[in-house]
Design an enzyme around this catalytic site. Sequence first.
Site, PDB file in Angstrom:
ATOM      1  N   ARG A   1      -6.020   1.027  -5.755  1.00 43.52           N
ATOM      2  CA  ARG A   1      -4.775   1.609  -5.222  1.00 43.52           C
ATOM      3  C   ARG A   1      -4.356   2.841  -6.016  1.00 43.52           C
ATOM      4  O   ARG A   1      -3.710   3.726  -5.494  1.00 43.52           O
ATOM      5  CB  ARG A   1      -3.638   0.583  -5.295  1.00 43.52           C
TER       6      ARG A   1
ATOM      7  N   ASP B   1      -3.553   0.958  11.506  1.00 43.79           N
ATOM      8  CA  ASP B   1      -4.915   0.597  11.907  1.00 43.79           C
ATOM      9  C   ASP B   1      -4.847   0.092  13.356  1.00 43.79           C
ATOM     10  O   ASP B   1      -4.796   0.889  14.287  1.00 43.79           O
ATOM     11  CB  ASP B   1      -5.366  -0.483  10.910  1.00 43.79           C
TER      12      ASP B   1
ATOM     13  N   LYS C   1      -5.778   5.452  11.581  1.00 45.14           N
ATOM     14  CA  LYS C   1      -7.136   5.090  12.003  1.00 45.14           C
ATOM     15  C   LYS C   1      -7.046   4.753  13.492  1.00 45.14           C
ATOM     16  O   LYS C   1      -7.186   3.608  13.897  1.00 45.14           O
ATOM     17  CB  LYS C   1      -7.611   3.880  11.191  1.00 45.14           C
TER      18      LYS C   1
ATOM     19  N   GLY D   1       0.787  -1.231   0.000  1.00 40.69           N
ATOM     20  CA  GLY D   1       0.000   0.000   0.000  1.00 40.69           C
ATOM     21  C   GLY D   1       0.816   1.277   0.000  1.00 40.69           C
ATOM     22  O   GLY D   1       0.341   2.330  -0.425  1.00 40.69           O
TER      23      GLY D   1
ATOM     24  N   PHE E   1     -14.058   1.826   5.637  1.00 37.35           N
ATOM     25  CA  PHE E   1     -13.142   1.170   4.701  1.00 37.35           C
ATOM     26  C   PHE E   1     -12.620   2.210   3.715  1.00 37.35           C
ATOM     27  O   PHE E   1     -13.371   2.743   2.914  1.00 37.35           O
ATOM     28  CB  PHE E   1     -13.848   0.030   3.963  1.00 37.35           C
ATOM     29  N   VAL E   2     -11.319   2.480   3.814  1.00 40.05           N
ATOM     30  CA  VAL E   2     -10.730   3.569   3.041  1.00 40.05           C
ATOM     31  C   VAL E   2      -9.971   3.011   1.833  1.00 40.05           C
ATOM     32  O   VAL E   2      -9.268   2.007   1.946  1.00 40.05           O
ATOM     33  CB  VAL E   2      -9.760   4.379   3.928  1.00 40.05           C
TER      34      VAL E   2
ATOM     35  N   GLU F   1       4.430   4.234   6.167  1.00 42.87           N
ATOM     36  CA  GLU F   1       3.228   3.398   6.031  1.00 42.87           C
ATOM     37  C   GLU F   1       2.132   4.184   5.340  1.00 42.87           C
ATOM     38  O   GLU F   1       2.074   5.408   5.447  1.00 42.87           O
ATOM     39  CB  GLU F   1       2.712   2.983   7.417  1.00 42.87           C
ATOM     40  N   ASP F   2       1.242   3.473   4.652  1.00 48.25           N
ATOM     41  CA  ASP F   2       0.067   4.140   4.099  1.00 48.25           C
ATOM     42  C   ASP F   2      -0.981   4.331   5.192  1.00 48.25           C
ATOM     43  O   ASP F   2      -1.628   5.369   5.269  1.00 48.25           O
ATOM     44  CB  ASP F   2      -0.520   3.359   2.909  1.00 48.25           C
TER      45      ASP F   2
ATOM     46  N   ASP G   1      -6.140  -0.485  -0.974  1.00 51.16           N
ATOM     47  CA  ASP G   1      -6.930  -1.296  -1.897  1.00 51.16           C
ATOM     48  C   ASP G   1      -8.167  -1.892  -1.252  1.00 51.16           C
ATOM     49  O   ASP G   1      -8.293  -1.949  -0.025  1.00 51.16           O
ATOM     50  CB  ASP G   1      -6.081  -2.454  -2.430  1.00 51.16           C
TER      51      ASP G   1
HETATM   52  C1  PRP Z   1      -1.970  -2.346   5.730  1.00 46.94           C
HETATM   53  C2  PRP Z   1      -0.977  -1.213   5.986  1.00 46.94           C
HETATM   54  C3  PRP Z   1      -0.210  -1.673   7.184  1.00 46.94           C
HETATM   55  C4  PRP Z   1      -1.190  -2.553   7.913  1.00 46.94           C
HETATM   56  C5  PRP Z   1      -1.724  -1.809   9.084  1.00 46.94           C
HETATM   57  O1  PRP Z   1      -1.383  -3.318   4.931  1.00 46.94           O
HETATM   58  O2  PRP Z   1      -0.137  -0.981   4.879  1.00 46.94           O
HETATM   59  O3  PRP Z   1       0.961  -2.381   6.841  1.00 46.94           O
HETATM   60  O4  PRP Z   1      -2.265  -2.869   7.020  1.00 46.94           O
HETATM   61  O5  PRP Z   1      -2.648  -2.596   9.786  1.00 46.94           O
HETATM   62  P1  PRP Z   1      -2.546  -2.803  11.364  1.00 46.94           P
HETATM   63  O6  PRP Z   1      -2.211  -1.475  11.972  1.00 46.94           O
HETATM   64  O7  PRP Z   1      -3.939  -3.282  11.732  1.00 46.94           O
HETATM   65  O8  PRP Z   1      -1.509  -3.841  11.647  1.00 46.94           O
HETATM   66  P2  PRP Z   1      -2.209  -4.524   4.285  1.00 46.94           P
HETATM   67  O9  PRP Z   1      -2.096  -5.729   5.179  1.00 46.94           O
HETATM   68  O10 PRP Z   1      -3.576  -4.064   3.927  1.00 46.94           O
HETATM   69  O11 PRP Z   1      -1.366  -4.860   2.973  1.00 46.94           O
HETATM   70  P3  PRP Z   1      -1.103  -3.968   1.665  1.00 46.94           P
HETATM   71  O12 PRP Z   1      -0.287  -2.770   2.084  1.00 46.94           O
HETATM   72  O13 PRP Z   1      -0.332  -4.885   0.772  1.00 46.94           O
HETATM   73  O14 PRP Z   1      -2.423  -3.552   1.087  1.00 46.94           O
END
Ligand code: PRP
Length: 285
Positions: A266, A204, A232, A147, A253-254, A200-201, A260
Site C-alpha cells: 500500500r 472495479d 477498472k 485503500g 492486479f494493481v 475511492e482508490d 494492496d
Molecule cells: C477495494 C476498493 C473499493 C472496492 C472496489 O477495496 O477500495 O472499495 O475494492 O471493488 P468493487 O468495485 O469490485 O466493489 P478492498 O475490498 O480491496 O479493501 P481495501 O480498500 O481495504 O483494500
Amino acid sequence: MHPSEKEFADLLDYYHINYLYEPRSFPLRWDGSRVVEMFTPDFYLPEYDQYFELTTMKQNLVTQKNRKLRHVREMYPEVNVQLLYRRDLMRLMGKYGFGPLSEVSVEGTERVLFDEATVQRRVRELGAQLTEDYAGEEPVLIGILRGVVVFMADLMRAMNLPVQVEFMEITHYGEEREKSIDVIRDVMTELKGRHVIIVEDIVDTGLTLRYLLEYLQAKGPASVRVCTMLDKSVRRMADVPIGYVGFEVPDEFVIGYGLDYGGRYRNLPYIGVLQPVEPKAVPQR
Ligand code: PRP
C-alpha cells in the site's frame, strides 16, 4: 498435485466450502470404444454445481487447455466449468488468501503503470477540478477504507476549499457480493443538505459503490458524486456514475498508492502491476 491447488483447497476449507478433487473425467475423443482424450477439472463444488480448472501458466500459454474446455462446453453443455487463470488466483489470494502461496508467490512490481510524479500531477489536476466545481461550497469527502488513505491524504491537500473529511469502513461477506455488504464504520457528520464526494482508490465491479451510493443517498444529501483514483471499467458489473477518474487501468492486479496484495504494497508511491513468481514446472499427469 500442485501448490496452487493446495492453496485453493485451503482457501475453500477456510471458508467452509465443500469440494471434491478431480471427481470426474469428461471423455472428449474416442478411438473406437477407447477414450483417447479426456478432461479432468481440478475441483468440483457440489453446492454450486461448479467445476474449476486451475492454471498457473501464463494466459497466452493455455491455448491447449482452452481448446479442451471449449470441447467440454460443447459436448457437455449442462456442465459448468470455469478456468481460473494465474491472475484470477492472484486476485483471489490477494483478497481472501493467506498462507504460504500468498506470501511467497509474488515478488513485488512487474511494471510501473504510473510513476510517482505522474500520480502526483494527476491528483493535483483532480484537486483543481474539484476546487472549481465546488467553489463556494464546503463538501464532505468520504473515503472508503482502507485503500483510499493515500489518495485521500493527497487529494484533500490539492483542494483549495474548506472541506470536511470522513471515512467509512465496509465489509463483504457471503457468496453474493452485491447482497452482502455491511457498513462497519459510518460517517459521523450529518449529511442532510450537504455536498458529498465519495473518494475511492479503485472502482472495479462497481458493486461496492452501488451499495454506497444508495446508502448515502438515503441520508438526504444535496448531491453525491464519486472521485476515484483508478477505474477498472472492463470489470464493471454495476452501472455506477463516476464524476472524477484519475486513471483508467487494465484488468490486471494493481498495487501501490494505497492498493494492496495480501496487506502489502500500500505504501508504494507509484501504481504498478503485481509480479507473480513463475511457477515451477510440474510433470503432466
Ligand atoms: C477495494 C476498493 C473499493 C472496492 C472496489 O477495496 O477500495 O472499495 O475494492 O471493488 P468493487 O468495485 O469490485 O466493489 P478492498 O475490498 O480491496 O479493501 P481495501 O480498500 O481495504 O483494500
